[in-house]
Design a protein around this motif. Structure first.
Motif, PDB file in Angstrom:
ATOM      1  N   THR A 292       0.847  -1.204   0.000  1.00 30.24           N
ATOM      2  CA  THR A 292       0.000   0.000   0.000  1.00 30.24           C
ATOM      3  C   THR A 292       0.877   1.247   0.000  1.00 30.24           C
TER       4      THR A 292
ATOM      5  N   LEU B 213       0.913   7.361   0.270  1.00 26.34           N
ATOM      6  CA  LEU B 213      -0.086   8.357  -0.120  1.00 26.34           C
ATOM      7  C   LEU B 213      -1.498   7.871   0.188  1.00 26.34           C
ATOM      8  N   GLU B 214      -1.781   6.606  -0.138  1.00 24.39           N
ATOM      9  CA  GLU B 214      -3.105   6.044   0.119  1.00 24.39           C
ATOM     10  C   GLU B 214      -3.337   5.861   1.612  1.00 24.39           C
TER      11      GLU B 214
ATOM     12  N   VAL C 190      -2.140   7.721   4.042  1.00 23.01           N
ATOM     13  CA  VAL C 190      -2.444   9.036   4.601  1.00 23.01           C
ATOM     14  C   VAL C 190      -3.844   9.478   4.188  1.00 23.01           C
ATOM     15  N   ARG C 191      -4.216   9.197   2.953  1.00 20.20           N
ATOM     16  CA  ARG C 191      -5.555   9.552   2.486  1.00 20.20           C
ATOM     17  C   ARG C 191      -6.625   8.855   3.315  1.00 20.20           C
ATOM     18  N   LEU C 192      -6.394   7.585   3.631  1.00 24.74           N
ATOM     19  CA  LEU C 192      -7.362   6.828   4.426  1.00 24.74           C
ATOM     20  C   LEU C 192      -7.429   7.324   5.868  1.00 24.74           C
TER      21      LEU C 192
ATOM     22  N   GLY D 196      -7.601  10.444   6.479  1.00 29.30           N
ATOM     23  CA  GLY D 196      -8.239  11.749   6.370  1.00 29.30           C
ATOM     24  C   GLY D 196      -7.398  12.829   5.732  1.00 29.30           C
ATOM     25  N   GLY D 197      -6.168  12.467   5.302  1.00 32.11           N
ATOM     26  CA  GLY D 197      -5.312  13.469   4.692  1.00 32.11           C
ATOM     27  C   GLY D 197      -4.628  14.340   5.731  1.00 32.11           C
TER      28      GLY D 197
END
Length: 447
Positions: free
Chosen positions: A311, A314-315, A317-319, A321-322
């Motif tokens: 994984t 970037l993904e 951190v996105r999961l 909430g950014g």
């Protein structure tokens, strides 16, 4: 939280201010949705990277072997999901250099059956069978070192090991993945520890947990009597989770310079590795996912997540909430021993315990100014070294002097750099010296 328990610790070390654990320690482990692509780095273990057994265009199932261990100090690698091998080539790795990876494009099914037979009667199983399961499942140290687990369980006949210690200290600031794992899946951890105890043929099995995790201690203790395991409560002190410090705190023994924990009669494993072994034995599945802390003051929703290996950061951190502000550094691991990354495309591996985002105002760089001889680094060093002397010698080109003063015994915990009032690059200098000494050793062997 007060406790009447006997609390153990070691000499030296530090207690970082504002350890950041409250950002994520109360959040339960979350499952995450399936992604379109996973980049599975080959070199996810100390030693030699495994050799791919698939090629571009191959269809793979979840849990399928995609890279086979290359020699004794290596580890198998399995597909984290089902899909197509869309590429095999170089990507940017966690050390900032190109590394080989297998890219899997998901078919959206996440389908695959457990490849190994369940060993439900593990308590009476042949220890060799359990050790083979460790090898087949591709288990490595999940605390960060990623040393192949079966290597540490292969004790030479002339060595006598009587104690197994499980590292549940999680002393690194900000990280809480092991805490949540022990709290939410205590039986998996304890039973996995008992399985390793059977492989080693030892009955003295101790899980070391810092006193700031008493809820995890109590959760584990519900199963300790059933599986013949004990829990030792440790002071909150960094680097409490290091092998040599754990051994000293729990047994009083010292791992002498140039020796291994087995020379002190001990083997140390991480609690996450034990849980992974429980999955391999009781569910018949290899290591293809792990719990990771995604955290930092600028992360919108810090927490602990069960990610598949491969994984991208970037993904992850996105999961979570950014971010709420521009990050100054992206770190894999914790702030003390973690490594800053150059790209958010770097994927999670078996040894990725945390993803930490540091705001720009705190992402300072070390200054190579002169040592003021305050001695704080000496007081903080858990290995009883003299970091100021080592660093000054290295900066002067005296690698030989650093070697004479046991630079190779440094575990790079960063305690010295943390307490240095002049912000000297002490750990970085040590790493440079150790790399040069290893190069010299390899050059000598090649002659």
């Amino acid at each position: 939280m007060k406790s009447s328990r006997n609390v153990m610790t070691f000499y030296g070390g530090i207690h970082p201010n504002g350890d950041g654990k409250r950002l994520s320690c109360f959040n339960c482990i979350q499952s995450v949705p399936l992604l379109e692509k996973y980049n599975v780095i080959l070199a996810q273990n100390a030693g030699k990277a495994p050799i791919p057994v698939v090629k571009k265009g191959d269809q793979v199932k979840k849990y399928q072997l995609i890279a086979k261990a290359d020699g004794f100090v290596s580890a198998n690698l399995h597909a984290p999901t089902s899909g197509i091998v869309s590429a095999i080539g170089e990507i940017q790795g966690t050390m900032g250099i190109p590394t080989m990876a297998i890219e899997i494009t998901s078919d959206g099914e996440d389908a695959g059956s457990a490849p190994f037979e369940i060993i439900s009667d593990w308590e009476n199983a042949d220890p060799a069978l359990l050790k083979q399961r460790v090898i087949d499942a591709g288990l490595v140290g999940m605390g960060g070192a990623s040393f192949p687990t079966h290597v540490k369980l292969s004790i030479p006949p002339e060595k006598q090991v009587d104690t197994l210690i499980l590292n549940g200290a999680e002393c690194e600031p900000y990280l809480t993945a092991d805490h949540r794992l022990m709290l939410e899946f205590p039986e998996k951890v304890v039973r996995g520890a008992a399985m390793i105890g059977r492989i080693l043929n030892v009955s003295n099995i101790v899980i070391g947990v810092e006193i700031n995790k008493l809820d995890a201690v109590e959760a584990l203790e519900k199963y300790t009597a059933k599986y013949g395991v004990n829990v030792a409560v440790l002071h909150v002190r960094y680097p409490q989770g290091s092998e040599k410090q754990l051994i000293n705190a729990i047994t009083g023994r010292t791992v002498k310079s140039g020796t291994l924990p087995m020379d002190a009669g001990c083997v140390v494993q991480n609690v996450a590795t034990c849980a992974a072994l429980d999955d391999a034995v009781m569910r018949g599945i290899p290591l293809v996912e792990r719990v990771v802390t995604v955290t930092g003051e600028i992360v919108a929703k810090p927490g602990n997540f069960r990610f598949k290996i491969g994984t991208p950061a970037l993904e992850a951190v996105r999961l979570a909430g950014g971010v709420t502000a521009e990050p100054g550094k992206l770190v894999f691991g914790g702030p003390m021993m973690g490594f800053a990354q150059r790209s958010f495309k770097v994927p999670i591996g078996k040894n990725t315990s945390g993803i930490l985002l540091i705001p720009q105002e705190k992402a300072f760089n070390f200054e190579s100014s002169g040592c003021i001889r305050c001695g704080r680094c000496v007081q903080g060093c858990p290995m009883s070294l003299i970091p100021c002397l080592l660093s000054t010698a290295i900066e002067s080109g005296r690698i030989d002097l650093a070697a004479e003063n046991h630079v190779m015994d440094c575990m790079e915990c960063g305690s010295c750099a943390y307490v240095c009032p002049d912000h000297r690059p002490l750990v970085q200098n040590v790493r440079r010296a150790k790399a040069e000494l290893r190069r010299q050793l390899n050059s000598t062997k090649g002659k």
